[in-house]
Design a protein around this motif. Sequence first.
Motif, short mmCIF file in Angstrom:
data_model
loop_
_atom_site.label_atom_id
_atom_site.label_comp_id
_atom_site.label_asym_id
_atom_site.label_seq_id
_atom_site.Cartn_x
_atom_site.Cartn_y
_atom_site.Cartn_z
N THR A 121 0.85 -1.19 0.00
CA THR A 121 0.00 0.00 0.00
C THR A 121 0.88 1.24 0.00
N ILE A 122 0.39 2.27 -0.65
CA ILE A 122 1.06 3.57 -0.67
C ILE A 122 -0.01 4.60 -0.32
N ALA A 123 0.28 5.44 0.68
CA ALA A 123 -0.70 6.44 1.11
C ALA A 123 -0.16 7.85 0.92
N GLY A 124 -0.99 8.70 0.39
CA GLY A 124 -0.69 10.12 0.31
C GLY A 124 -1.49 10.84 1.38
N ASP A 125 -1.95 12.03 1.08
CA ASP A 125 -2.75 12.80 2.04
C ASP A 125 -4.19 12.32 2.07
N ASN A 126 -4.77 12.10 0.87
CA ASN A 126 -6.17 11.69 0.81
C ASN A 126 -6.43 10.55 -0.17
N THR A 127 -5.36 9.87 -0.59
CA THR A 127 -5.49 8.77 -1.54
C THR A 127 -4.59 7.62 -1.14
N ILE A 128 -5.13 6.41 -1.27
CA ILE A 128 -4.35 5.19 -1.01
C ILE A 128 -4.33 4.39 -2.31
N LEU A 129 -3.14 3.93 -2.69
CA LEU A 129 -3.00 3.03 -3.82
C LEU A 129 -2.57 1.67 -3.27
N ILE A 130 -3.36 0.65 -3.56
CA ILE A 130 -3.06 -0.70 -3.10
C ILE A 130 -2.72 -1.55 -4.31
N LEU A 131 -1.54 -2.15 -4.28
CA LEU A 131 -1.12 -3.05 -5.34
C LEU A 131 -1.57 -4.45 -4.97
N VAL A 132 -2.32 -5.08 -5.87
CA VAL A 132 -2.92 -6.38 -5.59
C VAL A 132 -2.32 -7.42 -6.54
N ARG A 133 -2.29 -8.66 -6.11
CA ARG A 133 -1.59 -9.71 -6.84
C ARG A 133 -2.30 -10.19 -8.11
N SER A 134 -3.62 -9.98 -8.22
CA SER A 134 -4.33 -10.38 -9.44
C SER A 134 -5.59 -9.52 -9.60
N LEU A 135 -6.13 -9.52 -10.80
CA LEU A 135 -7.34 -8.76 -11.10
C LEU A 135 -8.51 -9.24 -10.23
N GLU A 136 -8.65 -10.57 -10.11
CA GLU A 136 -9.74 -11.13 -9.32
C GLU A 136 -9.60 -10.74 -7.85
N ARG A 137 -8.37 -10.76 -7.36
CA ARG A 137 -8.14 -10.40 -5.96
C ARG A 137 -8.38 -8.92 -5.71
N ALA A 138 -8.16 -8.08 -6.72
CA ALA A 138 -8.44 -6.65 -6.58
C ALA A 138 -9.93 -6.43 -6.37
N GLU A 139 -10.74 -7.11 -7.18
CA GLU A 139 -12.19 -7.00 -7.04
C GLU A 139 -12.66 -7.56 -5.70
N GLU A 140 -12.04 -8.65 -5.27
CA GLU A 140 -12.37 -9.26 -3.97
C GLU A 140 -12.02 -8.31 -2.82
N LEU A 141 -10.86 -7.64 -2.93
CA LEU A 141 -10.43 -6.70 -1.90
C LEU A 141 -11.42 -5.53 -1.78
N VAL A 142 -11.88 -5.03 -2.90
CA VAL A 142 -12.87 -3.94 -2.88
C VAL A 142 -14.12 -4.41 -2.14
N ARG A 143 -14.57 -5.62 -2.41
CA ARG A 143 -15.76 -6.16 -1.72
C ARG A 143 -15.52 -6.28 -0.22
N LYS A 144 -14.34 -6.78 0.17
CA LYS A 144 -14.02 -6.95 1.59
C LYS A 144 -14.01 -5.60 2.31
N ILE A 145 -13.38 -4.60 1.71
CA ILE A 145 -13.29 -3.29 2.37
C ILE A 145 -14.66 -2.63 2.41
N ARG A 146 -15.43 -2.75 1.35
CA ARG A 146 -16.80 -2.19 1.36
C ARG A 146 -17.64 -2.84 2.45
N LYS A 147 -17.44 -4.15 2.65
CA LYS A 147 -18.19 -4.86 3.69
C LYS A 147 -17.82 -4.33 5.08
N LEU A 148 -16.51 -4.01 5.28
CA LEU A 148 -16.07 -3.45 6.56
C LEU A 148 -16.68 -2.08 6.83
N ILE A 149 -16.84 -1.29 5.78
CA ILE A 149 -17.36 0.06 5.98
C ILE A 149 -18.84 0.14 5.71
#
Length: 149
Positions: A121-149
């Motif tokens: 992960t790389i964080a700036g002031d108001n933006t986070i960039l997360i490097l993910v290992r695969s396209l499918e895992r990127a979509e899965e990560l978005v779902r997981k974080i949305r579920k947390l919030i």
Amino acid sequence: MVKSKRHSKILEIISLKDIETQEELAEELKESGFNVTQATISRDIKMLKLTKVLSSEGRYKYVVISTDQNQISDKLASVLTNTVLSIESIDKMVVIKTLSGSASAAAEAIDNLQLTEIAGTIAGDNTILILVRSLERAEELVRKIRKLI
């Protein structure tokens, strides 16, 4: 001995009150009988791994991001809920927009999830960039974080 008592008192104070600045924390400690300098407070904050999040009243406050697995989900969800504005996946990356000044706290919360799909992960002031290992895992990560919030 004094340090551990002071650390316990700091944790007690921030659990009971919304403490926004090191000066406020120093004042609370002085009222409790601890004579501390700003430098000591700064070191204590680093040692205790305190971070600031936006409170429900719209002020920042110090909180602990605990690694205790029983408490971590609630604390991480709180940090993310209070700071994340949007989240999207773009190829093998996830971009998260946060409130100004909150990206590093939100990134720390995400890092503490210790998810295997995250390469970094790389964080700036108001933006986070997360490097993910695969396209499918990127979509899965978005779902997981949305579920947390």
